[in-house]
Structure formats: C-alpha cells, structure tokens
Design a protein around this motif. Sequence first.
Motif, short mmCIF file in Angstrom:
data_model
loop_
_atom_site.label_atom_id
_atom_site.label_comp_id
_atom_site.label_asym_id
_atom_site.label_seq_id
_atom_site.Cartn_x
_atom_site.Cartn_y
_atom_site.Cartn_z
N LEU A 117 8.49 -65.48 -15.78
CA LEU A 117 8.24 -64.14 -16.34
C LEU A 117 7.14 -63.42 -15.57
CD1 LEU A 117 8.36 -64.90 -20.17
CD2 LEU A 117 10.02 -63.64 -18.82
N ARG A 118 6.12 -64.18 -15.20
CA ARG A 118 4.98 -63.58 -14.52
C ARG A 118 5.37 -63.12 -13.10
NH1 ARG A 118 -1.05 -66.16 -13.94
NH2 ARG A 118 -2.00 -64.26 -13.21
N GLU A 119 6.14 -63.97 -12.42
CA GLU A 119 6.60 -63.63 -11.07
C GLU A 119 7.46 -62.37 -11.12
OE1 GLU A 119 7.09 -63.58 -7.14
OE2 GLU A 119 5.65 -64.77 -8.27
N ARG A 120 8.35 -62.32 -12.13
CA ARG A 120 9.23 -61.16 -12.25
C ARG A 120 8.41 -59.91 -12.56
NH1 ARG A 120 13.76 -62.30 -16.34
NH2 ARG A 120 12.37 -61.34 -17.86
N ALA A 121 7.39 -60.06 -13.40
CA ALA A 121 6.56 -58.90 -13.77
C ALA A 121 5.79 -58.37 -12.55
CB ALA A 121 5.60 -59.27 -14.88
N LYS A 122 5.53 -59.26 -11.58
CA LYS A 122 4.84 -58.80 -10.37
C LYS A 122 5.80 -58.06 -9.44
CE LYS A 122 1.19 -62.26 -10.08
NZ LYS A 122 0.72 -63.45 -9.37
N ARG A 123 7.11 -58.26 -9.65
CA ARG A 123 8.08 -57.66 -8.74
C ARG A 123 8.88 -56.52 -9.34
NH1 ARG A 123 10.40 -62.93 -5.66
NH2 ARG A 123 11.36 -61.35 -4.38
N ILE A 124 9.02 -56.53 -10.68
CA ILE A 124 9.78 -55.45 -11.33
C ILE A 124 8.96 -54.90 -12.51
CG2 ILE A 124 11.93 -54.81 -12.50
CD1 ILE A 124 13.16 -57.41 -11.41
N SER A 125 8.75 -53.59 -12.52
CA SER A 125 8.08 -52.99 -13.69
C SER A 125 9.06 -52.02 -14.33
CB SER A 125 6.81 -52.27 -13.26
OG SER A 125 7.12 -51.31 -12.27
N ILE A 126 8.90 -51.81 -15.62
CA ILE A 126 9.84 -50.91 -16.31
C ILE A 126 9.12 -50.07 -17.35
CG2 ILE A 126 10.51 -52.79 -17.90
CD1 ILE A 126 13.32 -51.50 -18.03
N LEU A 127 9.51 -48.82 -17.43
CA LEU A 127 9.06 -47.97 -18.52
C LEU A 127 10.25 -47.77 -19.44
CD1 LEU A 127 7.09 -46.01 -19.92
CD2 LEU A 127 7.91 -44.23 -18.39
N VAL A 128 10.17 -48.34 -20.65
CA VAL A 128 11.30 -48.23 -21.58
C VAL A 128 11.29 -46.86 -22.25
CG1 VAL A 128 11.44 -50.72 -21.99
CG2 VAL A 128 10.02 -49.31 -23.48
N GLN A 129 12.39 -46.55 -22.92
CA GLN A 129 12.54 -45.22 -23.49
C GLN A 129 11.51 -44.94 -24.60
OE1 GLN A 129 16.23 -43.71 -25.75
NE2 GLN A 129 16.79 -43.69 -23.60
N ASP A 130 11.38 -45.90 -25.53
CA ASP A 130 10.44 -45.73 -26.64
C ASP A 130 9.38 -46.82 -26.56
OD1 ASP A 130 11.84 -43.59 -28.00
OD2 ASP A 130 13.37 -45.12 -28.41
N VAL A 131 8.23 -46.46 -26.03
CA VAL A 131 7.16 -47.45 -25.94
C VAL A 131 6.50 -47.57 -27.31
CG1 VAL A 131 4.94 -48.01 -24.87
CG2 VAL A 131 6.75 -46.95 -23.51
N GLY A 132 6.42 -48.79 -27.81
CA GLY A 132 5.76 -49.00 -29.10
C GLY A 132 4.40 -49.64 -28.86
N LEU A 133 3.38 -49.10 -29.47
CA LEU A 133 2.05 -49.70 -29.37
C LEU A 133 1.45 -49.70 -30.77
CD1 LEU A 133 -0.13 -50.82 -27.44
CD2 LEU A 133 -0.99 -48.51 -27.17
N SER A 134 1.18 -50.89 -31.28
CA SER A 134 0.84 -51.00 -32.71
C SER A 134 -0.54 -50.46 -33.05
CB SER A 134 0.87 -52.45 -33.14
OG SER A 134 1.99 -53.07 -32.63
N PHE A 135 -1.47 -50.59 -32.15
CA PHE A 135 -2.84 -50.21 -32.49
C PHE A 135 -3.36 -49.17 -31.50
CE2 PHE A 135 -2.12 -54.45 -34.21
CZ PHE A 135 -2.33 -54.17 -35.55
#
Lengths: 241, 315
Positions: free
Chosen positions: A69-87
Amino acid sequence: MGIRVFRLRVKRGRFVLNVDGLSVNDGDKVAVLGENGSGKSTLLLALGGLVPFEGEILLDGMPINRMSLRERAKRISILVQDVGLSFNYTVFHVVLMGRFPWFFQGRPGEEDLKKTREVIEFWNLTGLSDRFYWSLSGGERRRVDVARVFNQDAPVQLFDEPTSFMDVATEKLFFERVRTSEKTVICALHDVNAAVFYFDRLIFLKNGRVVGDVSASEVDEGLLFSVYGVAACRRKLFCFY
Amino acid sequence: MRKTLLIALVLAFFCALMAGASFVDPFSPMGFAVIKEVRLPKVVLALANGALLGASGALYQIVLRNPLADGFTTGTASSCALGAVLAISLGLPFCFVPALAVVTGALGFAFVYLISMRGGTVEPVTLILAGIVVNVVASSTISLLKFLFEGSVLSVVFWLMGGIPLIDWGKILAVLGAFLFCFLFAYRKAALLDVLSFDDYTALSLGADVVWARRAFFAVATVMVAFSVSFCGIIAFVGLIAPHIARRLFGASAGDVLLFSSVIGALILVSADALSRSLLLKGAEIPVGVLTSIMGGGFFLYLLLTRGRYGHSGF
C-alpha cells in the motif's frame, strides 16, 4: 513505460466497467469524459487500486495490486470525488497528510514540512494555512485537496472532477499547473472545452465501456453526440482558456 | 493552554487528596495515614481511569469518524461490565476479570459496529441506537447475575453507575500499566489516526491499511475500556466529553487529541471523585458515574442540538 490496462472488469453493484487495452505513457495528460454514471470514477478508483477488480493494471510493468500500500501510495495519488474528513484539521495539516507515505517511522520529517510549505505556496494557500478545513468554501476546500494530492508527489496523479466548486480563476490555475507538470495525469471531467484545451488525449466512456480514445484535435460533433446524445456546435462564447 | 491544563490537573490532584466528608490535617499522623492509605490510592485510580476513558473515547471517535462515539455510547462499556460481572459470578481468579471483560466488550462492540455499517461506512445515528440496545441488554443481564449471585457480585449500582473503589496498589498499577501501554501504542501511530479521519478511499490512497488499522485501534480502545470497567464499573460520558474539549482547545491533530483527552479525562474524573466524596455528609459517597452522567448528559444534549452547526466536523 506508464500504465497498461488489460481485460479490466470492475463490478460495483449492478454497474460493470469493462476496459481493455488502455495504455497511458509517462507524462501523458489524459481527460476521461462521459455522462453521469458512465464509469469515470470507477475507472479512476480501479487505476488507483482502491476497488477490487479483475484483469490487470500494470504501472511500469508491475501489477498495482501486488505493490504494498505504501509503495503504491508513493507512485499513484488520487483525488476522489467526495473527500470526507471527519474532524476540523487546519489547512496545513490536511496538506501535510499528503506526505503520509513518505513519513519516516510514522512521523513527518523536516523534508515533509518543507515540501508542504512549498506546495501551500504553490497553490496560493499561504493565507489560508492556519484556517480550519471546514471553515473554507467548497472551492477553497477543493484547492486544499488538490494541494494534498500534489504534496503526495506521486508520478501518477488521478483526479476525479477536481475543479468542481472552483471559480474560473482557480480552475484555470489548476489546469495550467497540471499541463505544465511532468506527472502522468488522468482526470475525470465534465467540461469538454477544458479537456480539449488542456489535455493531450480524451477518453470517452459510455455505459462502462470506452467509446472514444482520441487526441484533442480529433474531437468532433459526431463523437460528442454519440457520447452525450445532445448536439454540440462550435460557437465562441466567453472562454477563459 | 497546555501549561494551564497541567496546572489544573496537579491542583485537582492535591484538592482531591484533601477532599472528603471531613477535613483531615495532612501534617498529623492520623491525617497523613488517611491520605496515604485511603485517599491517595483512590485519587491515583481516578487519575488512571479518567485517562483510560479519555484516550479510549478519542480513539473511538477518530477511528469511527464519529464525534458521538465513546466506550459508553458504542455499548462497549456495558458489554465489558457484563464480562467482568460474569467472571466474578463464576468465581474466576481476578486476572480473568479484565480478560473476560475484553472478550465481551469486543463482542458487544463488534455487534454495534456491524449493525451500524451502511455501504461501507458507519452510520452515526444507527451506531448510537445499536449502542443503546447493547447497553439495555447488558445492564439487564448484569442485574440478573447480581440477583443469581447475590453474595459474590458488588452492587448493581457500582457496575452500572461506576465508582472509584479502594483497591490495592497492584491493581492500580495494572490500570496505569494498561493505560500507558495502550496510549503509547496509539500515540506512536498518531499520523495513521489522522489519515483514518479521511474517507476510506483517500486513506487507502495515502497508503493506510484501513481495515487492519481499524481492527488494531478498536482492539486497543476495547482493552482500555475493559480495564476501566473491570475496576471502576461503567463511568459514562467522560470518554465522550474529553476528546471534544481537547479538540476545541488544541485542534484536531490525533496526537494532541489523544494526549489531551487523557489529561482532560483524568482531570474530570479526579474532580468528580473529589466532589462525590465531599457532597454528602457522614462519609457517604455519591457514585462517581452519577456526577459524570449529569455533566455528560447535558453536554451530550448540547452536542445533539448543535449537530451540524460547525459544518461536517461537529467540533
């Protein structure tokens, strides 16, 4: 190298996306268009490895679902349509979280803080840095989300309707920065004009299948009618691009 | 603000040592003995237990992405109490009390979690309703166990309303040890907790193993609640209030919320314990959970009424 997609099949409820033989080279700027529910978001989520899929998605020859997961996160980033942030985090903290895959022993280092400050400045967010995420307007929040994705510093960037809620000036800023970046960018959009103006290549989806994969100069009224079912004509109104 | 909070905790600690039905002179041999043998263990237990409740509440809220969650509202505390009472009723050695509390707490929480899952996310109102169901069933079963095993089980009031009993230092150190172990585990992963505040797709895209991280943090939070309940019964609302105050004072960063929820939880419980010993005459004590429930109930109502006022964030 870049991204290669073979016999991709993604099932989400009753919707099925089927894509085969798609390839995106390093540094390409690709817009994905189509009517609502045509599979744009599903395609991006699959390319980001965020939904289960059948078939193969290779990044530089390596299947993305075999990367850590970490390796993939270093190579692919994504902005999803509805970003949810709880706080209610500060803008600085939200953008800093983009560096999470690069944290050493789970903590941000000096380099992460430095890059975050640079990205905040790059996206004209310096004045908002200490503001709380949920106190911002929708367009400002979207700009913060885009900055977070840039801060992740992955060579492949996927954006799902990144300019929703943005004013025309911020929209233009986004498209110009995307066009001049060295990253591979795949961006789901509704604005055909922006796609034609800023992207090298346009992929059209309909009912979960690719119905057009053309360069910007090849887009014509016939293709748009087959995709959207409404007639389009070339008429100059106000254009900011 | 950090210094003020620490000073308040130290002041509350010493005031609690002096608080009681009657004034004792700490410099007299008798007074010193009362403070050392009776009040000090209770105040240290209140401190450790408050920290456990505060930190566990913060963990539940962050990982469930729900500002209304804590050990009590998720039904974990009453499930843990059921396990503890069951272990005592069956006459098991004391080390099995927190162990069984962890098992039943995990089962109770898993039930609430699975019931409240809608389309891959936890539905906040369903979580609270499912928590109420578990609370009612577990509390009734505790009353039944008390009825069946009259002699071996402490009063139902103790288990359901909580209290700070006078216990030996070994048990107090076990509570402190459980807090330190669980707190450090979570605190060292504060950045991961921050990332879990995002929607699942975003958290996953940032490299967080969302499923495993949730399981690990839920397990840690449940152990915290189990240790708290096994020694002090169900003390409601401290775990709910403390993270909200911490977030208001120090921002949403998970590390700060964890740390200051622990401090604020400790401050609330030490103060409530001191009050519970001072309000009635003749050495009688109000169960400390009664006081925290009165304070927390009002705060909870305030939260429900102002839900949405601060946008998506609650606080």
